[in-house]
Design an enzyme around this catalytic site. Sequence first.
Site, PDB file in Angstrom:
ATOM      1  N   GLY A 150     -13.968  10.186  -3.821  1.00 11.42           N
ATOM      2  CA  GLY A 150     -12.877   9.216  -3.836  1.00 11.42           C
ATOM      3  C   GLY A 150     -11.641   9.256  -2.712  1.00 11.42           C
TER       4      GLY A 150
ATOM      5  CB  CYS B 197      -7.367   6.133  -3.049  1.00 10.05           C
ATOM      6  SG  CYS B 197      -6.883   5.114  -4.369  1.00 10.05           S
TER       7      CYS B 197
ATOM      8  CE  LYS C 168       0.282   3.455  -7.727  1.00  8.79           C
ATOM      9  NZ  LYS C 168       0.345   4.667  -6.582  1.00  8.79           N
TER      10      LYS C 168
ATOM     11  N   GLY D 258       9.906   4.256   2.371  1.00 10.48           N
ATOM     12  CA  GLY D 258       8.652   3.363   2.327  1.00 10.48           C
ATOM     13  C   GLY D 258       8.150   3.282   0.765  1.00 10.48           C
TER      14      GLY D 258
ATOM     15  CB  VAL E 182      15.667  13.317   9.684  1.00 11.86           C
ATOM     16  CG1 VAL E 182      15.573  15.038   9.561  1.00 11.86           C
ATOM     17  CG2 VAL E 182      15.902  12.871   8.353  1.00 11.86           C
TER      18      VAL E 182
ATOM     19  CB  ILE F 107       7.961   9.542   8.411  1.00 12.19           C
ATOM     20  CG1 ILE F 107       7.094  10.864   9.070  1.00 12.19           C
ATOM     21  CG2 ILE F 107       9.211  10.264   8.084  1.00 12.19           C
ATOM     22  CD1 ILE F 107       7.648  11.309  10.143  1.00 12.19           C
TER      23      ILE F 107
ATOM     24  NE  ARG G 121      -2.125   8.491   4.455  1.00 14.55           N
ATOM     25  CZ  ARG G 121      -2.502   9.656   3.926  1.00 14.55           C
ATOM     26  NH1 ARG G 121      -1.318  10.483   3.322  1.00 14.55           N
ATOM     27  NH2 ARG G 121      -3.695  10.264   4.087  1.00 14.55           N
TER      28      ARG G 121
ATOM     29  CG  HIS H 159       6.260 -20.025 -24.511  1.00 13.85           C
ATOM     30  ND1 HIS H 159       7.509 -19.440 -23.816  1.00 13.85           N
ATOM     31  CD2 HIS H 159       6.766 -19.801 -25.547  1.00 13.85           C
ATOM     32  CE1 HIS H 159       8.398 -19.298 -24.470  1.00 13.85           C
ATOM     33  NE2 HIS H 159       8.164 -19.508 -25.752  1.00 13.85           N
TER      34      HIS H 159
END
Length: 469
Positions: free
Chosen positions: A43, A46, A55, A187, A242, A274, A276, A448
């Site tokens: 995996g 991620c 998440k 970010g 920084v 900052i 990858r 709707h």
Amino acid sequence: MANASEMADVVLIGGGPGGYVAAIRAAQLGLKTVCVEMDKTLGGTCVNVGCIPSKALLQSSEHFEFARIHAREHGINIEGVTVDLATMMRRKVDVVAQNTRGVEFLFKKNKVTWAKGRGTLRANNVVEVAGADGSATTYQARNVIIATGSVPIELPFLKVDETRVLSNIGALSIGEVPKHLVVIGGGVIGLELGSVWRRLGAKVTVVELMPTILPGMDGDIVKEADKVFRKQGLEIRAGTKVVGATVEQDRVLVQTERDGAAETLEADYVLLSIGRRPSLTGIDAAALGLNVGKRGEVIVDQAMRTNLPGVFAIGDVVGGKLLAHKAEEEGVIAAEVIAGKPSEMHYRSMPSIVYTWPEIASVGLPEHEVNESGREYKVGKFPFSANGRARTMGETAGFVKFIADAKTDELLGAHLIGPNVSELCAEVVLAFEYRGSSEDIGVTVHSHPTLSEAVKEAALAVLGRAIHF
């Protein structure tokens, strides 16, 4: 143990989203496939320490914030709500385990061999695998797919120790709610993980070198996000550099500079986010003659081929947007090309998501890029404050924005900020894939009351005929 040598049609180096998806697709196409992964689970970043665990914590922290603040808006009074951080972290670990076991099951189902160990690519597509148990296996591959991913960038004076100075890995496993978390980098990763800890009670300061958070995104989205995040309690310091840091036993002193004014921020934890860089673990590009770019990314063509015969590369290691779904699609393309299919990769319809709340989604070009191109265009926007379903949810922040060619009405960009826009953008991506127009979406019936009606109304707004705003 004795060395072993085997033949394979495809050997993948890396079992992240790009690698494992490419392996499954190659096996589906009848190719003898081996995936080399040195971690204990499949995996990659991620599934193990990125998309999935973040998440899980975002979802848990959203529930806590709802119970603590927003439940009373619905007439639900919850007194004394608290965080059981240990249970929250265990749930995160369980969710990750479900996903990694799922990938392993798919390997077995599709007869993909998982070569557990560190892979090294040699000349002539020979892949050596050094197992953790001391075993050594050599694969002679007809084709190799490099899927070695990326690693976090550090500052020269601030190195990640995962104790006080954290990467995304450490920030997912802090054993206490920080008193003050300084996030260096405004970010996606910084804002998502900063949001998690803010909701759980930390003071969070986001320091971003560029003039705004979310550099490169559509200007209207950035303005709305900045406003909403500040209202939620994030302290955002854009345009701030920084310049130094001191790591002590129980705190980090971060020296910053803005417009010539110096300031020191004291934090018990610092998240360094900052960016990858490509990771070529097990790949000696110079020795192999593999072409790489200025940032260390492997150079590939639209079929994901490198300059070496039978060697492909996919995912973060080829640069561009560092997205799991991008890596997956590149993996499918590489596998299909190896199998002789006429496949090639394109990026026009590649969506990007930020899983803050409200969520952010985009596909296509931001308005400033369309404007810089000199192309005539039209813009349509529709706010969630005018959407009936959003009102019932109490989630009215944000909007949907479309940018379309002024003459042909072809969609050029779509930018959404609001509730569940990570799901709403799927129909927009499909429209982009078919080079659709705003009218195509605007004349399509949307149920709707749903949040998706905001997408329809924004498309109609491009045409100057939004109904509900």
